[in-house]
Design a protein around this motif. Structure first.
Motif, PDB file in Angstrom:
ATOM      1  N   ASP A 117      12.703   0.784  -3.737  1.00  0.00           N
ATOM      2  CA  ASP A 117      12.978   1.671  -4.868  1.00  0.00           C
ATOM      3  C   ASP A 117      12.634   3.133  -4.657  1.00  0.00           C
ATOM      4  O   ASP A 117      12.446   3.862  -5.624  1.00  0.00           O
ATOM      5  CB  ASP A 117      12.256   1.164  -6.122  1.00  0.00           C
ATOM      6  CG  ASP A 117      12.701  -0.231  -6.509  1.00  0.00           C
ATOM      7  OD1 ASP A 117      13.888  -0.543  -6.321  1.00  0.00           O
ATOM      8  OD2 ASP A 117      11.865  -1.002  -6.995  1.00  0.00           O
ATOM      9  N   CYS A 118      12.548   3.606  -3.436  1.00  0.00           N
ATOM     10  CA  CYS A 118      12.263   5.024  -3.165  1.00  0.00           C
ATOM     11  C   CYS A 118      11.157   5.542  -4.068  1.00  0.00           C
ATOM     12  O   CYS A 118      11.354   6.444  -4.877  1.00  0.00           O
ATOM     13  CB  CYS A 118      13.517   5.879  -3.303  1.00  0.00           C
ATOM     14  SG  CYS A 118      14.637   5.676  -1.930  1.00  0.00           S
ATOM     15  N   GLY A 119       9.984   4.985  -3.944  1.00  0.00           N
ATOM     16  CA  GLY A 119       8.846   5.348  -4.788  1.00  0.00           C
ATOM     17  C   GLY A 119       8.578   6.834  -4.871  1.00  0.00           C
ATOM     18  O   GLY A 119       9.348   7.655  -4.394  1.00  0.00           O
ATOM     19  N   SER A 120       7.486   7.178  -5.462  1.00  0.00           N
ATOM     20  CA  SER A 120       7.110   8.579  -5.635  1.00  0.00           C
ATOM     21  C   SER A 120       6.965   9.255  -4.280  1.00  0.00           C
ATOM     22  O   SER A 120       6.495   8.648  -3.325  1.00  0.00           O
ATOM     23  CB  SER A 120       5.795   8.675  -6.386  1.00  0.00           C
ATOM     24  OG  SER A 120       5.924   8.130  -7.659  1.00  0.00           O
ATOM     25  N   PRO A 121       7.326  10.522  -4.195  1.00  0.00           N
ATOM     26  CA  PRO A 121       7.175  11.241  -2.928  1.00  0.00           C
ATOM     27  C   PRO A 121       5.708  11.464  -2.587  1.00  0.00           C
ATOM     28  O   PRO A 121       4.861  11.561  -3.469  1.00  0.00           O
ATOM     29  CB  PRO A 121       7.894  12.560  -3.170  1.00  0.00           C
ATOM     30  CG  PRO A 121       7.922  12.722  -4.636  1.00  0.00           C
ATOM     31  CD  PRO A 121       7.917  11.359  -5.232  1.00  0.00           C
ATOM     32  N   VAL A 122       5.434  11.507  -1.311  1.00  0.00           N
ATOM     33  CA  VAL A 122       4.100  11.833  -0.807  1.00  0.00           C
ATOM     34  C   VAL A 122       4.280  13.097   0.016  1.00  0.00           C
ATOM     35  O   VAL A 122       5.209  13.201   0.812  1.00  0.00           O
ATOM     36  CB  VAL A 122       3.541  10.691   0.065  1.00  0.00           C
ATOM     37  CG1 VAL A 122       2.186  11.053   0.632  1.00  0.00           C
ATOM     38  CG2 VAL A 122       3.454   9.403  -0.742  1.00  0.00           C
ATOM     39  N   TYR A 123       3.401  14.066  -0.178  1.00  0.00           N
ATOM     40  CA  TYR A 123       3.544  15.360   0.480  1.00  0.00           C
ATOM     41  C   TYR A 123       2.475  15.565   1.543  1.00  0.00           C
ATOM     42  O   TYR A 123       1.313  15.199   1.341  1.00  0.00           O
ATOM     43  CB  TYR A 123       3.455  16.489  -0.548  1.00  0.00           C
ATOM     44  CG  TYR A 123       4.515  16.393  -1.602  1.00  0.00           C
ATOM     45  CD1 TYR A 123       5.813  16.806  -1.330  1.00  0.00           C
ATOM     46  CD2 TYR A 123       4.242  15.871  -2.855  1.00  0.00           C
ATOM     47  CE1 TYR A 123       6.813  16.710  -2.289  1.00  0.00           C
ATOM     48  CE2 TYR A 123       5.225  15.770  -3.813  1.00  0.00           C
ATOM     49  CZ  TYR A 123       6.505  16.192  -3.530  1.00  0.00           C
ATOM     50  OH  TYR A 123       7.495  16.083  -4.479  1.00  0.00           O
ATOM     51  N   PHE A 124       2.899  16.148   2.652  1.00  0.00           N
ATOM     52  CA  PHE A 124       1.994  16.500   3.741  1.00  0.00           C
ATOM     53  C   PHE A 124       2.201  17.971   4.042  1.00  0.00           C
ATOM     54  O   PHE A 124       3.316  18.487   3.934  1.00  0.00           O
ATOM     55  CB  PHE A 124       2.285  15.655   4.980  1.00  0.00           C
ATOM     56  CG  PHE A 124       2.042  14.197   4.752  1.00  0.00           C
ATOM     57  CD1 PHE A 124       0.786  13.651   4.960  1.00  0.00           C
ATOM     58  CD2 PHE A 124       3.048  13.372   4.291  1.00  0.00           C
ATOM     59  CE1 PHE A 124       0.544  12.309   4.716  1.00  0.00           C
ATOM     60  CE2 PHE A 124       2.824  12.033   4.046  1.00  0.00           C
ATOM     61  CZ  PHE A 124       1.567  11.494   4.262  1.00  0.00           C
ATOM     62  N   CYS A 125       1.137  18.671   4.452  1.00  0.00           N
ATOM     63  CA  CYS A 125       1.263  20.108   4.674  1.00  0.00           C
ATOM     64  C   CYS A 125       1.931  20.431   6.009  1.00  0.00           C
ATOM     65  O   CYS A 125       2.448  21.530   6.180  1.00  0.00           O
ATOM     66  CB  CYS A 125      -0.092  20.803   4.555  1.00  0.00           C
ATOM     67  SG  CYS A 125      -1.306  20.310   5.765  1.00  0.00           S
TER      68      CYS A 125
ATOM     69  N   CYS B 137      -1.838  18.141   0.131  1.00  0.00           N
ATOM     70  CA  CYS B 137      -1.496  17.234   1.216  1.00  0.00           C
ATOM     71  C   CYS B 137      -2.177  15.886   1.000  1.00  0.00           C
ATOM     72  O   CYS B 137      -3.364  15.817   0.659  1.00  0.00           O
ATOM     73  CB  CYS B 137      -1.956  17.864   2.535  1.00  0.00           C
ATOM     74  SG  CYS B 137      -1.709  16.828   3.993  1.00  0.00           S
ATOM     75  N   ALA B 138      -1.440  14.810   1.226  1.00  0.00           N
ATOM     76  CA  ALA B 138      -1.984  13.461   1.065  1.00  0.00           C
ATOM     77  C   ALA B 138      -3.044  13.142   2.118  1.00  0.00           C
ATOM     78  O   ALA B 138      -3.831  12.230   1.948  1.00  0.00           O
ATOM     79  CB  ALA B 138      -0.864  12.433   1.153  1.00  0.00           C
ATOM     80  N   TYR B 139      -3.086  13.920   3.191  1.00  0.00           N
ATOM     81  CA  TYR B 139      -4.046  13.656   4.261  1.00  0.00           C
ATOM     82  C   TYR B 139      -5.255  14.587   4.197  1.00  0.00           C
ATOM     83  O   TYR B 139      -6.386  14.135   4.121  1.00  0.00           O
ATOM     84  CB  TYR B 139      -3.369  13.759   5.623  1.00  0.00           C
ATOM     85  CG  TYR B 139      -4.304  13.445   6.762  1.00  0.00           C
ATOM     86  CD1 TYR B 139      -4.699  12.148   7.010  1.00  0.00           C
ATOM     87  CD2 TYR B 139      -4.807  14.454   7.575  1.00  0.00           C
ATOM     88  CE1 TYR B 139      -5.578  11.849   8.036  1.00  0.00           C
ATOM     89  CE2 TYR B 139      -5.670  14.174   8.604  1.00  0.00           C
ATOM     90  CZ  TYR B 139      -6.059  12.864   8.826  1.00  0.00           C
ATOM     91  OH  TYR B 139      -6.936  12.582   9.846  1.00  0.00           O
ATOM     92  N   CYS B 140      -5.024  15.894   4.210  1.00  0.00           N
ATOM     93  CA  CYS B 140      -6.153  16.831   4.318  1.00  0.00           C
ATOM     94  C   CYS B 140      -6.482  17.557   3.015  1.00  0.00           C
ATOM     95  O   CYS B 140      -7.457  18.302   2.949  1.00  0.00           O
ATOM     96  CB  CYS B 140      -5.897  17.851   5.423  1.00  0.00           C
ATOM     97  SG  CYS B 140      -4.643  19.086   4.994  1.00  0.00           S
TER      98      CYS B 140
END
Length: 73
Positions: free
Chosen positions: A35-43, A14-17
């Motif tokens: 440009d729809c950059g790289s995905p960021v994932y959160f739990c 997770c990008a946060y925790c």
């Protein structure tokens, strides 16, 4: 605009925790204004919400509200 769908690694955090996203209810977010950059994932949505609040990502992004003289809509 085309989008490539790919499943993140099993150990993606997770990008946060920094918890493993697949231990929870993962969410993928992309900034598609540029440009729809790289995905960021959160739990989960709680981490996404906290990330948005702490980084002031909604500041200036809402419609302008102009109440009438009585302070009503």
């Amino acid at each position: 605009m085309s989008t490539v769908v790919a499943t993140p690694d099993a150990d993606e955090t997770c990008a946060y925790c920094e918890s493993r996203i697949f231990d929870h209810d993962p969410i993928c977010v992309r900034d598609c204004d540029e440009d729809c950059g790289s995905p960021v994932y959160f739990c989960n949505y709680a981490c996404l919400s906290a990330y948005i609040d702490e980084n002031s990502l909604t500041t200036g992004d809402a419609c302008e509200w102009k109440p009438d003289e009585s302070g009503c809509c």
